[in-house]
Design a protein around this motif. Structure first.
Motif, PDB file in Angstrom:
ATOM      1  N   THR A  72      27.128 -54.558 -13.457  1.00  0.00           N
ATOM      2  CA  THR A  72      26.268 -54.347 -14.119  1.00  0.00           C
ATOM      3  C   THR A  72      26.427 -54.202 -15.424  1.00  0.00           C
ATOM      4  OG1 THR A  72      24.358 -54.705 -12.160  1.00  0.00           O
ATOM      5  CG2 THR A  72      23.785 -53.933 -14.492  1.00  0.00           C
ATOM      6  N   LYS A  73      26.714 -52.959 -15.332  1.00  0.00           N
ATOM      7  CA  LYS A  73      27.551 -52.183 -16.502  1.00  0.00           C
ATOM      8  C   LYS A  73      28.583 -53.305 -17.668  1.00  0.00           C
ATOM      9  CE  LYS A  73      30.081 -47.736 -18.026  1.00  0.00           C
ATOM     10  NZ  LYS A  73      30.497 -49.067 -19.025  1.00  0.00           N
ATOM     11  N   VAL A  74      29.254 -53.996 -16.739  1.00  0.00           N
ATOM     12  CA  VAL A  74      30.570 -54.681 -17.533  1.00  0.00           C
ATOM     13  C   VAL A  74      29.484 -55.796 -18.182  1.00  0.00           C
ATOM     14  CG1 VAL A  74      32.144 -56.192 -17.375  1.00  0.00           C
ATOM     15  CG2 VAL A  74      32.219 -54.662 -16.095  1.00  0.00           C
ATOM     16  N   GLY A  75      28.257 -56.574 -17.786  1.00  0.00           N
ATOM     17  CA  GLY A  75      27.337 -57.161 -18.434  1.00  0.00           C
ATOM     18  C   GLY A  75      27.400 -56.572 -20.007  1.00  0.00           C
ATOM     19  N   GLU A  76      27.002 -56.221 -19.646  1.00  0.00           N
ATOM     20  CA  GLU A  76      26.312 -55.217 -20.544  1.00  0.00           C
ATOM     21  C   GLU A  76      26.985 -54.562 -21.896  1.00  0.00           C
ATOM     22  OE1 GLU A  76      24.066 -51.049 -18.890  1.00  0.00           O
ATOM     23  OE2 GLU A  76      22.424 -53.006 -18.010  1.00  0.00           O
ATOM     24  N   ASP A  77      28.788 -54.283 -21.263  1.00  0.00           N
ATOM     25  CA  ASP A  77      29.108 -53.793 -21.740  1.00  0.00           C
ATOM     26  C   ASP A  77      29.477 -54.810 -23.033  1.00  0.00           C
ATOM     27  OD1 ASP A  77      29.071 -50.803 -21.018  1.00  0.00           O
ATOM     28  OD2 ASP A  77      31.120 -51.523 -20.227  1.00  0.00           O
ATOM     29  N   ILE A  78      29.363 -56.071 -22.870  1.00  0.00           N
ATOM     30  CA  ILE A  78      30.404 -57.311 -23.089  1.00  0.00           C
ATOM     31  C   ILE A  78      29.134 -58.451 -23.921  1.00  0.00           C
ATOM     32  CG2 ILE A  78      31.988 -57.984 -22.516  1.00  0.00           C
ATOM     33  CD1 ILE A  78      30.469 -60.258 -20.777  1.00  0.00           C
ATOM     34  N   GLY A  79      27.852 -57.441 -24.494  1.00  0.00           N
ATOM     35  CA  GLY A  79      26.471 -57.915 -24.706  1.00  0.00           C
ATOM     36  C   GLY A  79      25.787 -59.156 -24.140  1.00  0.00           C
ATOM     37  N   MET A  80      25.760 -58.649 -22.776  1.00  0.00           N
ATOM     38  CA  MET A  80      24.401 -59.441 -21.919  1.00  0.00           C
ATOM     39  C   MET A  80      23.461 -58.684 -21.289  1.00  0.00           C
ATOM     40  SD  MET A  80      26.841 -61.451 -19.117  1.00  0.00           S
ATOM     41  CE  MET A  80      27.839 -62.267 -18.917  1.00  0.00           C
ATOM     42  N   ILE A  81      22.361 -59.636 -21.688  1.00  0.00           N
ATOM     43  CA  ILE A  81      21.265 -58.121 -21.564  1.00  0.00           C
ATOM     44  C   ILE A  81      20.645 -59.774 -20.700  1.00  0.00           C
ATOM     45  CG2 ILE A  81      21.149 -56.675 -23.669  1.00  0.00           C
ATOM     46  CD1 ILE A  81      19.054 -58.589 -24.734  1.00  0.00           C
ATOM     47  N   ASP A  82      19.260 -58.927 -20.176  1.00  0.00           N
ATOM     48  CA  ASP A  82      18.028 -60.121 -19.051  1.00  0.00           C
ATOM     49  C   ASP A  82      17.480 -60.501 -20.472  1.00  0.00           C
ATOM     50  OD1 ASP A  82      18.936 -59.586 -16.896  1.00  0.00           O
ATOM     51  OD2 ASP A  82      17.824 -57.833 -16.540  1.00  0.00           O
ATOM     52  N   GLN A  83      16.643 -61.165 -20.942  1.00  0.00           N
ATOM     53  CA  GLN A  83      15.723 -61.974 -21.603  1.00  0.00           C
ATOM     54  C   GLN A  83      14.563 -62.588 -20.912  1.00  0.00           C
ATOM     55  OE1 GLN A  83      16.928 -65.768 -23.313  1.00  0.00           O
ATOM     56  NE2 GLN A  83      15.488 -66.523 -24.186  1.00  0.00           N
ATOM     57  N   VAL A  84      13.757 -61.379 -21.509  1.00  0.00           N
ATOM     58  CA  VAL A  84      11.882 -61.613 -20.961  1.00  0.00           C
ATOM     59  C   VAL A  84      11.616 -62.996 -21.828  1.00  0.00           C
ATOM     60  CG1 VAL A  84      10.157 -60.760 -20.759  1.00  0.00           C
ATOM     61  CG2 VAL A  84      12.194 -59.937 -20.010  1.00  0.00           C
ATOM     62  N   ALA A  85      10.590 -63.602 -20.976  1.00  0.00           N
ATOM     63  CA  ALA A  85       9.606 -64.446 -21.264  1.00  0.00           C
ATOM     64  C   ALA A  85       9.070 -64.177 -22.335  1.00  0.00           C
ATOM     65  CB  ALA A  85       9.788 -66.076 -20.197  1.00  0.00           C
ATOM     66  N   ASP A  86       7.951 -64.988 -23.738  1.00  0.00           N
ATOM     67  CA  ASP A  86       6.627 -64.507 -23.802  1.00  0.00           C
ATOM     68  C   ASP A  86       5.578 -63.824 -22.591  1.00  0.00           C
ATOM     69  OD1 ASP A  86       7.773 -64.837 -26.720  1.00  0.00           O
ATOM     70  OD2 ASP A  86       6.622 -66.654 -26.578  1.00  0.00           O
ATOM     71  N   ASP A  87       6.046 -64.356 -21.226  1.00  0.00           N
ATOM     72  CA  ASP A  87       4.550 -64.024 -20.505  1.00  0.00           C
ATOM     73  C   ASP A  87       4.957 -63.237 -19.420  1.00  0.00           C
ATOM     74  OD1 ASP A  87       6.617 -65.446 -18.521  1.00  0.00           O
ATOM     75  OD2 ASP A  87       5.833 -67.082 -17.832  1.00  0.00           O
ATOM     76  N   GLY A  88       6.271 -62.772 -19.843  1.00  0.00           N
ATOM     77  CA  GLY A  88       6.692 -61.256 -19.101  1.00  0.00           C
ATOM     78  C   GLY A  88       7.721 -61.577 -18.023  1.00  0.00           C
ATOM     79  N   SER A  89       8.262 -63.078 -17.712  1.00  0.00           N
ATOM     80  CA  SER A  89       9.126 -63.588 -16.451  1.00  0.00           C
ATOM     81  C   SER A  89      10.608 -63.100 -16.716  1.00  0.00           C
ATOM     82  CB  SER A  89       8.783 -64.849 -16.242  1.00  0.00           C
ATOM     83  OG  SER A  89       8.480 -65.950 -17.111  1.00  0.00           O
ATOM     84  N   ASN A  90      11.364 -63.386 -16.106  1.00  0.00           N
ATOM     85  CA  ASN A  90      12.408 -63.181 -16.339  1.00  0.00           C
ATOM     86  C   ASN A  90      13.034 -64.690 -16.895  1.00  0.00           C
ATOM     87  OD1 ASN A  90      14.948 -63.192 -15.958  1.00  0.00           O
ATOM     88  ND2 ASN A  90      15.741 -64.030 -13.973  1.00  0.00           N
TER      89      ASN A  90
END
Length: 137
Positions: A72-90
């Motif tokens: 999870t930290k590696v993903g964040e360190d290279i610039g990956m983030i979870d995207q949330v749709a307008d309705d709040g879903s993944n």
């Protein structure tokens, strides 16, 4: 390589940064041991590294992150983030502005091997950057 020739888990698309760990472990379990495209010396280096990963948790260095937190930290360190749709879903993973990932075709060593001098793509890659990395270890 044609899609029909690929072994399981050749390509994975985790839906959240927290699922990076499970995607990596799936690739390790299902793909790395059976992929015919992985050269023998790369497989040997992976096997050597894997032996350290399989230590019981009590024998691991306590200063190291647990595997799930590490990925999870590696993903964040290279610039990956979870995207949330307008309705709040993944809505999957996205890259932030200024992320640290570079398209493979943009790496200097691949500009020479992936494309002909006129810019047309080659069908085969002459040298894989991962092979170069492992050779330097």
């Amino acid at each position: 390589m044609d899609a029909k020739d690929r072994v399981d888990r050749a390509i994975v698309y985790p839906t959240t940064t927290k699922k990076l760990y499970s995607s990596v472990t799936d690739m390790q379990h299902y793909h790395f041991n059976t992929c015919p495209a992985i050269p023998a010396h790369v497989r040997a280096a992976y096997t050597s590294c894997r032996s350290n990963m399989n230590k019981e948790r009590k024998n691991r260095d306590p200063s190291l992150l647990a595997p799930k937190e590490y990925w999870t930290k590696v993903g964040e360190d290279i610039g990956m983030i979870d995207q949330v749709a307008d309705d709040g879903s993944n809505a999957g993973i996205k890259l932030i502005d200024g992320h640290k990932l570079v398209a493979r075709s943009e790496l200097p060593e691949h500009k020479k091997t992936l494309f002909m001098s006129d810019g047309t793509p080659k069908e085969k890659v002459e040298e894989d950057s991962f092979d170069k990395l492992v050779a330097e270890l």
